[in-house]
Design an enzyme around this catalytic site. Structure first.
Site, PDB file in Angstrom:
ATOM      1  N   GLN A  21       0.831  -1.284  -0.006  1.00  0.00           N
ATOM      2  CA  GLN A  21       0.206  -0.012   0.001  1.00  0.00           C
ATOM      3  C   GLN A  21       0.668   1.106   0.016  1.00  0.00           C
ATOM      4  O   GLN A  21       0.424   2.262   0.434  1.00  0.00           O
ATOM      5  CB  GLN A  21      -0.963  -0.306   0.904  1.00  0.00           C
ATOM      6  CG  GLN A  21      -1.608  -1.415   1.637  1.00  0.00           C
ATOM      7  CD  GLN A  21      -2.921  -0.810   1.883  1.00  0.00           C
ATOM      8  OE1 GLN A  21      -3.721  -0.073   2.377  1.00  0.00           O
ATOM      9  NE2 GLN A  21      -2.907  -2.784   2.975  1.00  0.00           N
ATOM     10  N   HIS A  22       2.044   1.493  -0.590  1.00  0.00           N
ATOM     11  CA  HIS A  22       2.930   2.628  -1.408  1.00  0.00           C
ATOM     12  C   HIS A  22       3.079   2.960  -2.583  1.00  0.00           C
ATOM     13  O   HIS A  22       3.943   2.240  -2.898  1.00  0.00           O
ATOM     14  CB  HIS A  22       4.506   2.332  -0.227  1.00  0.00           C
ATOM     15  CG  HIS A  22       4.522   2.278   1.254  1.00  0.00           C
ATOM     16  ND1 HIS A  22       5.014   1.090   1.646  1.00  0.00           N
ATOM     17  CD2 HIS A  22       3.310   2.117   1.987  1.00  0.00           C
ATOM     18  CE1 HIS A  22       4.844   0.766   3.111  1.00  0.00           C
ATOM     19  NE2 HIS A  22       3.741   1.171   3.212  1.00  0.00           N
ATOM     20  N   ILE A  23       1.654   3.011  -2.737  1.00  0.00           N
ATOM     21  CA  ILE A  23       1.463   3.677  -4.811  1.00  0.00           C
ATOM     22  C   ILE A  23       2.785   4.972  -4.119  1.00  0.00           C
ATOM     23  O   ILE A  23       2.740   5.783  -3.934  1.00  0.00           O
ATOM     24  CB  ILE A  23       0.153   4.225  -4.585  1.00  0.00           C
ATOM     25  CG1 ILE A  23      -0.285   3.943  -3.427  1.00  0.00           C
ATOM     26  CG2 ILE A  23       0.051   4.051  -5.851  1.00  0.00           C
ATOM     27  CD1 ILE A  23      -1.686   3.761  -3.632  1.00  0.00           C
TER      28      ILE A  23
END
Length: 545
Positions: A481-483
């Site tokens: 969830q690190h875009i």
């Protein structure tokens, strides 16, 4: 406050997360007229906490994750939840990232690890022949890291070597952390003790959790449900800067989905068009614009904003908008200790190992972070035991034993900026107000595969030092969830979207804030880097407005 009959505001900020909130609050405090656009609604902490407390227990891992990070937040038709099928996956590797479209953004449910990148992360191509270099370096960004840490209220350990080598303080800092670091729970101290003979040097994560009263935030109470929501507001979230911006005169338009950015023949952005939940369309004008809608919704909006003059969308003369999607695609290991260590006390993340954060090895394998998750999967343990027919006092004893000894160790691997990894507006699927949903193509290359294989051996070695049994080794492309990427920064307008100041090459009054502009991601959580760049954008805007 400045005003103009010609424009609705000096500045329109699209997105009310940490990046948009930082910029909006700084401009509003300087007396500029600011409008903040947010696709989703305003939420109250008390309501989210109550919804979470009353949620039914979900026993499967998939539902546990959904309950733990997504279900307490609203899911109206005009902002479909990313925990459903909103994101359309078309690539060989799923990219099931999770983000929130509410006032304050995804920081409501983030783990709040707030890391700086290190100097070598800014010059990967030059040093290691991998990925892309940044057009600016660590030294230039360092003062803005300090300002971002003060704005977000970061707690950390001064003098710590964040390279993982156990040496002198690194990276260089011109100011200490705003707050001292969090206390380490017993299991982290015990794990560090067992791993030390193997040359593993413990590093305590810097966090957005208060260790002393900070602004309106109380001291962290160690509730251990930071994801999905800090119940007392000790953890930073973006709504805090939105509140500050409003106190200084900024106007917030919530439930306002921006679907088109309009530019004039001279290249300057003129207005934005947005829809309300009832489908009606409206528009606003400003002198300057900041797109801070995160690295999936942001490029989707730019690509949707086509016209006769801009047939490929806004800011896209390079054809790089939406491309170079990155993430920390990872793996993990579940182990059972042979002694009680009792995880689950305090924040959900704190102890990490960075032995492979930087070095010549990056020519062959990506850098990675190894983290010990401070969580207890009690309901999963109970479900597994019940499925085996374990009942009564034996069930109670076994839940206690496994909860005290189960650990999850996860690896976050750096990925390269690859142009084929991209997000585009779907041509076949629309949301509740008729707008295209994001379509994502994602893949990994041989570089990542080599890192995975190396990390599996490293995790196995760690398990041996911990005297733990490996229950599962999951190498199935886990999403962290690190875009990052999709509107990357560069000096050349032909192969990048924004310049070193985060100003779009094509439009002089449009800036892009957030982790989407990062040309490389290192192996560390990117939020603080995005925040530092946002502080820098605010400084530029204050010189121009």
């Amino acid at each position: 406050m400045s005003s103009s009959q010609e424009f609705d505001a000096d500045l329109i900020v699209i997105g009310s997360g940490v990046m948009g909130g930082l910029i909006a609050s700084r401009l509003a405090k300087a007396g500029k007229s600011v409008i903040i656009m947010e696709a989703g609604p305003r939420v109250r902490r008390a309501d989210i906490v109550e919804t979470f407390r009353n949620a039914p227990v979900k026993l499967s891992l998939a539902n546990m994750k959904a309950q733990g990070a997504g279900s307490p937040f609203p899911n109206p038709p005009h902002i479909p939840s990313t925990y459903g099928d909103y994101l359309k996956q078309v690539g060989p590797v799923p990219y099931p990232t999770k983000y929130l479209r509410v006032v304050g953004g995804t920081t409501w449910h983030f783990g709040s690890a707030l890391w700086r990148m290190i100097p070598n992360d800014f010059k990967l191509r030059t040093l290691y022949g991998r990925g892309r270099d940044w057009p600016l370096g660590y030294d230039e960004l360092e003062p803005y890291y300090c300002e971002a840490e003060a704005e977000l209220g970061v707690s950390g350990i001064d003098g710590q070597d964040e390279s993982g080598h156990g040496g002198a303080a690194w990276p260089p800092r011109s100011k200490p952390f705003p707050m001292k670091g969090l206390n380490e729970p017993y299991f982290m101290k015990r794990a560090a003790e067992l791993l030390a003979p193997g040359g593993y040097n413990p590093v305590i994560e810097p966090h957005g959790r208060a260790t002393r009263p900070y602004g309106n935030r109380p001291v962290c109470g160690g509730n251990n449900n930071c994801n999905p929501v800090c119940p007392i507001g000790a953890k930073y979230d973006g709504s805090m800067h939105i509140d500050e911006a409003e106190r200084h005169g900024a106007k917030l338009y919530d439930n306002a989905v921006v679907y088109r950015i309009e530019a004039g023949d001279d290249g300057k952005i003129r207005r934005i068009h947005y829809k309300k939940p009832d489908g009606t369309s409206h528009q606003l004008t400003a002198r300057h614009f900041v797109l801070a809608a995160y690295a999936i919704e942001g490029p989707k909006l730019l690509l949707m904003s086509t016209s006769e003059k801009y047939p490929n969308g806004i800011a896209n003369s390079s054809d790089q908008v939406g491309r170079n999607l990155m993430g920390h695609t990872g793996i993990s290991m579940n182990v059972m200790m042979n002694e009680d260590v009792w995880p689950g006390q305090g924040p959900t993340e704190l102890l990490v190992y960075l032995n492979y954060r930087d070095g010549p090895f990056r020519k062959d394998i990506p850098s990675y972070k190894t983290k010990f998750r401070n969580t207890v999967p009690t309901s999963q343990i109970a479900a597994s035991l019940l499925a085996k027919g374990v009942l009564g006092s034996r069930l109670d004893a076994e839940i206690r034993r496994q909860s005290a000894r189960s650990l999850n160790v996860a690896v976050d691997l750096e990925t390269e900026a690859l142009p084929q990894n991209r997000i585009v507006p779907s041509k076949t699927h629309k949301d509740g107000i008729g707008l295209p949903v994001p379509e994502i193509y994602y893949s990994v290359n041989g570089y990542w595969n080599a890192g995975r294989d190396f990390a599996v051996k490293d995790l196995t070695r760690m398990a041996g030092l911990l005297n733990a049994d490996i229950l599962k080794m999951d190498t199935n492309h886990q999403d962290r969830q690190h875009i990052m990427g999709t509107t990357i920064m560069g000096d050349d307008p032909k192969d990048s979207v924004v310049d070193r100041d985060c100003r779009t090459h094509d439009h002089p009054n449009l800036f892009i804030a957030g982790t989407g502009v990062m040309p490389s991601g290192s192996c560390m959580n990117p939020t603080l880097t995005g925040a530092a760049l946002s502080v820098r954008i605010a400084e530029t805007l204050l010189k121009e407005i």
